[in-house]
Design a protein around this motif. Sequence first.
Motif, mmCIF file in Angstrom:
data_model
loop_
_atom_site.group_PDB
_atom_site.id
_atom_site.type_symbol
_atom_site.label_atom_id
_atom_site.label_comp_id
_atom_site.label_asym_id
_atom_site.label_seq_id
_atom_site.Cartn_x
_atom_site.Cartn_y
_atom_site.Cartn_z
ATOM 1 N N VAL A 228 0.850 -1.204 0.000
ATOM 2 C CA VAL A 228 0.000 0.000 0.000
ATOM 3 C C VAL A 228 0.881 1.247 0.000
ATOM 4 N N MET A 229 1.892 1.223 0.859
ATOM 5 C CA MET A 229 2.810 2.368 0.960
ATOM 6 C C MET A 229 3.583 2.570 -0.341
ATOM 7 N N LEU A 230 4.024 1.461 -0.941
ATOM 8 C CA LEU A 230 4.781 1.579 -2.188
ATOM 9 C C LEU A 230 3.877 2.119 -3.297
ATOM 10 N N ALA A 231 2.668 1.620 -3.380
ATOM 11 C CA ALA A 231 1.716 2.120 -4.386
ATOM 12 C C ALA A 231 1.456 3.611 -4.162
ATOM 13 N N ASN A 232 1.338 4.023 -2.882
ATOM 14 C CA ASN A 232 1.111 5.452 -2.584
ATOM 15 C C ASN A 232 2.239 6.323 -3.130
ATOM 16 N N CYS A 233 3.473 5.816 -3.089
ATOM 17 C CA CYS A 233 4.618 6.584 -3.628
ATOM 18 C C CYS A 233 4.378 6.933 -5.102
ATOM 19 N N TYR A 234 3.952 5.927 -5.873
ATOM 20 C CA TYR A 234 3.756 6.145 -7.313
ATOM 21 C C TYR A 234 2.547 7.036 -7.562
ATOM 22 N N LYS A 235 1.454 6.768 -6.846
ATOM 23 C CA LYS A 235 0.229 7.548 -7.008
ATOM 24 C C LYS A 235 0.464 9.021 -6.645
ATOM 25 N N ASN A 236 1.059 9.239 -5.482
ATOM 26 C CA ASN A 236 1.259 10.622 -5.026
ATOM 27 C C ASN A 236 2.287 11.353 -5.871
ATOM 28 N N SER A 237 3.296 10.653 -6.378
ATOM 29 C CA SER A 237 4.276 11.297 -7.277
ATOM 30 C C SER A 237 3.583 11.754 -8.559
ATOM 31 N N LEU A 238 2.702 10.910 -9.093
ATOM 32 C CA LEU A 238 1.981 11.297 -10.314
ATOM 33 C C LEU A 238 1.000 12.433 -10.025
ATOM 34 N N ASN A 239 0.397 12.430 -8.846
ATOM 35 C CA ASN A 239 -0.485 13.552 -8.487
ATOM 36 C C ASN A 239 0.299 14.860 -8.424
ATOM 37 N N VAL A 240 1.497 14.813 -7.843
ATOM 38 C CA VAL A 240 2.349 16.020 -7.779
ATOM 39 C C VAL A 240 2.721 16.463 -9.198
ATOM 40 N N ALA A 241 3.028 15.498 -10.065
ATOM 41 C CA ALA A 241 3.366 15.837 -11.458
ATOM 42 C C ALA A 241 2.192 16.549 -12.127
ATOM 43 N N LYS A 242 1.009 15.999 -11.952
ATOM 44 C CA LYS A 242 -0.183 16.598 -12.583
ATOM 45 C C LYS A 242 -0.458 18.005 -12.031
ATOM 46 N N GLN A 243 -0.351 18.152 -10.718
ATOM 47 C CA GLN A 243 -0.597 19.468 -10.101
ATOM 48 C C GLN A 243 0.358 20.528 -10.641
ATOM 49 N N ASN A 244 1.525 20.099 -11.111
ATOM 50 C CA ASN A 244 2.542 21.038 -11.593
ATOM 51 C C ASN A 244 2.708 20.997 -13.109
ATOM 52 N N ASN A 245 1.753 20.349 -13.770
ATOM 53 C CA ASN A 245 1.730 20.298 -15.236
ATOM 54 C C ASN A 245 3.001 19.675 -15.832
ATOM 55 N N LEU A 246 3.504 18.635 -15.188
ATOM 56 C CA LEU A 246 4.700 17.934 -15.670
ATOM 57 C C LEU A 246 4.242 16.654 -16.368
ATOM 58 N N HIS A 247 4.744 16.430 -17.573
ATOM 59 C CA HIS A 247 4.211 15.333 -18.396
ATOM 60 C C HIS A 247 5.213 14.208 -18.676
ATOM 61 N N SER A 248 6.519 14.472 -18.603
ATOM 62 C CA SER A 248 7.480 13.373 -18.805
ATOM 63 C C SER A 248 8.167 13.094 -17.469
ATOM 64 N N ILE A 249 7.940 11.880 -16.966
ATOM 65 C CA ILE A 249 8.325 11.533 -15.596
ATOM 66 C C ILE A 249 9.196 10.276 -15.615
#
Length: 176
Positions: free
Chosen positions: A96-117
Amino acid sequence: MSEYLSEGSSIKAKVCDITMIKCDAIVNAANKTLLGGGGVDGAIHTAAGPKLLEECIALNGCETGEAKLTRGYNLPARYIIHTVGPIYSGSDKDPVMLANCYKNSLNVAKQNNLHSITFAAISTGIYAYPIDDAAKIALNTIKDWIVANKNYKVEVLMSCFDGKIKGSYDKYLAFL
Ligand code: AR6
């Protein structure tokens, strides 16, 4: 090369040093202090330069599974998303914690309009998460996020430090 493609978004894996990758953001496998360490975290701090530590100090740490953004400084990547993976213990909470890392990183990317990760293989080094299990969780979580965020396009690269890590990703990429 195996690749997952869905309506303009993609996931692929490549053997590379993440500090050399030019993209909108790389994702660092940090610790709760965000003040640097060994492994990929140490390599990123060294390559980014001392201004990164100054910005990290002001962030006041990060909880396991969460993610915080800094600039990339001397890196080719524009930004760094710092996330803290679980220290592998074999408990139910690890996936669950590992999945949260990926989910929350992508949420941060989206909030900042970053598309290549570009992601490091979070928790699979010093934090000892078995690579096969970690690769499966990472890819399924990223795919689910892409499906849930259909109108936001991301190009995701899984940075693999060696061929064994890439082998794990490729195995699961083929079945996404
Ligand atoms: N490029 C891409 N991947 C790398 C690189 C690199 N330059 N260097 C290492 N890896 P780790 P963790 C891979 O140990 O397990 C730090 O001290 C490595 O092969 O860096 O989440 C932090 O401060 C492995 O697959 O991170 C924390 O205290 C992956 O990156 C702790 O380590 C992650 O290994 C975090 O441990």
